[in-house]
Write a protein that holds these residues in place. Sequence first.
Motif, short mmCIF file in Angstrom:
data_model
loop_
_atom_site.label_atom_id
_atom_site.label_comp_id
_atom_site.label_asym_id
_atom_site.label_seq_id
_atom_site.Cartn_x
_atom_site.Cartn_y
_atom_site.Cartn_z
N ALA A 17 52.80 62.85 50.02
CA ALA A 17 52.50 63.11 51.43
C ALA A 17 51.41 64.17 51.58
CB ALA A 17 53.76 63.54 52.18
N ARG A 18 51.43 65.18 50.73
CA ARG A 18 50.40 66.23 50.79
C ARG A 18 49.04 65.67 50.37
NH1 ARG A 18 47.49 69.57 52.92
NH2 ARG A 18 46.62 71.22 51.66
N LEU A 19 49.01 64.89 49.30
CA LEU A 19 47.76 64.27 48.85
C LEU A 19 47.22 63.34 49.94
CD1 LEU A 19 49.05 63.60 45.30
CD2 LEU A 19 46.93 64.85 45.75
N PHE A 20 48.09 62.56 50.55
CA PHE A 20 47.67 61.64 51.60
C PHE A 20 47.08 62.42 52.78
CE2 PHE A 20 47.91 58.94 55.25
CZ PHE A 20 47.53 57.70 54.76
N ALA A 21 47.72 63.53 53.15
CA ALA A 21 47.23 64.33 54.27
C ALA A 21 45.82 64.86 53.99
CB ALA A 21 48.18 65.49 54.55
N VAL A 22 45.55 65.25 52.76
CA VAL A 22 44.21 65.72 52.40
C VAL A 22 43.21 64.58 52.52
CG1 VAL A 22 42.78 66.64 50.52
CG2 VAL A 22 45.07 67.59 50.93
N LEU A 23 43.58 63.40 52.04
CA LEU A 23 42.68 62.24 52.10
C LEU A 23 42.45 61.77 53.54
CD1 LEU A 23 44.12 60.26 49.08
CD2 LEU A 23 41.81 61.24 49.25
N ALA A 24 43.44 61.91 54.40
CA ALA A 24 43.34 61.47 55.79
C ALA A 24 42.59 62.47 56.67
CB ALA A 24 44.73 61.21 56.36
N ASP A 25 42.13 63.57 56.09
CA ASP A 25 41.39 64.60 56.81
C ASP A 25 39.91 64.51 56.42
OD1 ASP A 25 40.20 66.87 57.83
OD2 ASP A 25 41.65 68.26 56.97
N PRO A 26 39.06 63.94 57.27
CA PRO A 26 37.65 63.80 56.90
C PRO A 26 36.96 65.12 56.57
CG PRO A 26 38.13 62.47 58.83
CD PRO A 26 39.35 63.32 58.57
N THR A 27 37.48 66.25 57.06
CA THR A 27 36.84 67.53 56.78
C THR A 27 36.99 67.96 55.33
OG1 THR A 27 38.72 68.91 57.40
CG2 THR A 27 37.20 68.28 59.17
N THR A 28 37.88 67.31 54.58
CA THR A 28 38.07 67.64 53.16
C THR A 28 37.23 66.78 52.23
OG1 THR A 28 39.91 66.11 52.83
CG2 THR A 28 40.46 68.35 53.57
N HIS A 29 36.59 65.74 52.76
CA HIS A 29 35.93 64.77 51.89
C HIS A 29 34.77 65.35 51.09
CE1 HIS A 29 37.78 60.85 53.61
NE2 HIS A 29 38.65 61.86 53.58
N ALA A 30 34.04 66.31 51.65
CA ALA A 30 32.96 66.94 50.88
C ALA A 30 33.53 67.69 49.68
CB ALA A 30 32.15 67.88 51.77
N ALA A 31 34.67 68.34 49.86
CA ALA A 31 35.30 69.09 48.76
C ALA A 31 35.91 68.15 47.72
CB ALA A 31 36.36 70.04 49.30
N ILE A 32 36.35 66.97 48.14
CA ILE A 32 36.92 65.99 47.21
C ILE A 32 35.84 65.30 46.40
CG2 ILE A 32 38.19 63.81 47.03
CD1 ILE A 32 39.68 64.64 49.62
N ASP A 33 34.73 64.98 47.02
CA ASP A 33 33.67 64.17 46.43
C ASP A 33 33.26 64.64 45.04
OD1 ASP A 33 31.47 62.35 46.22
OD2 ASP A 33 30.15 63.91 46.96
N GLY A 34 33.24 63.70 44.11
CA GLY A 34 32.85 64.01 42.74
C GLY A 34 31.38 63.84 42.46
N THR A 35 30.61 63.32 43.43
CA THR A 35 29.18 63.12 43.22
C THR A 35 28.34 64.25 43.79
OG1 THR A 35 28.88 61.92 45.31
CG2 THR A 35 29.42 60.59 43.35
N GLY A 36 28.88 64.97 44.78
CA GLY A 36 28.12 65.99 45.47
C GLY A 36 27.28 65.43 46.60
N TRP A 37 27.42 64.14 46.90
CA TRP A 37 26.62 63.49 47.95
C TRP A 37 27.19 63.72 49.34
CZ3 TRP A 37 26.23 58.05 45.27
CH2 TRP A 37 25.52 58.18 44.07
N VAL A 38 28.53 63.79 49.46
CA VAL A 38 29.15 63.98 50.77
C VAL A 38 28.91 65.42 51.20
CG1 VAL A 38 31.29 63.93 52.10
CG2 VAL A 38 30.91 62.23 50.30
N GLN A 39 28.41 65.60 52.42
CA GLN A 39 28.05 66.92 52.90
C GLN A 39 29.07 67.47 53.90
OE1 GLN A 39 25.15 68.60 51.53
NE2 GLN A 39 25.72 66.94 50.16
N GLU A 40 29.16 66.87 55.06
CA GLU A 40 30.05 67.39 56.09
C GLU A 40 30.55 66.27 56.97
OE1 GLU A 40 29.86 70.64 59.74
OE2 GLU A 40 28.40 70.76 58.13
#
Length: 158
Positions: A17-40
Amino acid sequence: MDQEKVTVTLTAAAPAARLFAVLADPTTHAAIDGTGWVQEAVDRAPLTEVGQVFRVDMYHANHPDGAYQVANKVQVLDPPYAIGWLPGQEKEDGHLEFGGWTWRYDLASLAPSETEVTLTYDWSAVPQFIREYIQFPPFGPEHLTNSLHHLAELASRP
């Protein structure tokens, strides 16, 4: 890696549930991204339904524009087990156009605070005319592994 998708799996020390909550929050996607392409995140509302569109600013040195925006359409939303989206672009007339590749996270609880997370990047639906100018995958599998490590780290924070 098969010919049309890359899949990586990691065991995270966090509840599904915690992992899902992080994924469902678009504001975390830049921090998750492994390529460095996602900005904000442009659209900051949590992902709550299939069909929802969320936009993120991107940067890639090899992209014709360098900085650009991606409009992602949620295709899978099954809390806390699966979430996935189809990236695309919003045209000047507001019409969304998608390239055919998808991102999907599948979560399987192993214990109360341990979850197996599988990330799949699938380009099997990309039409030939797009494959003529974009190489798939546009990154190595280590970028997906990096993303899962970033996700696990974010989800384990208090």
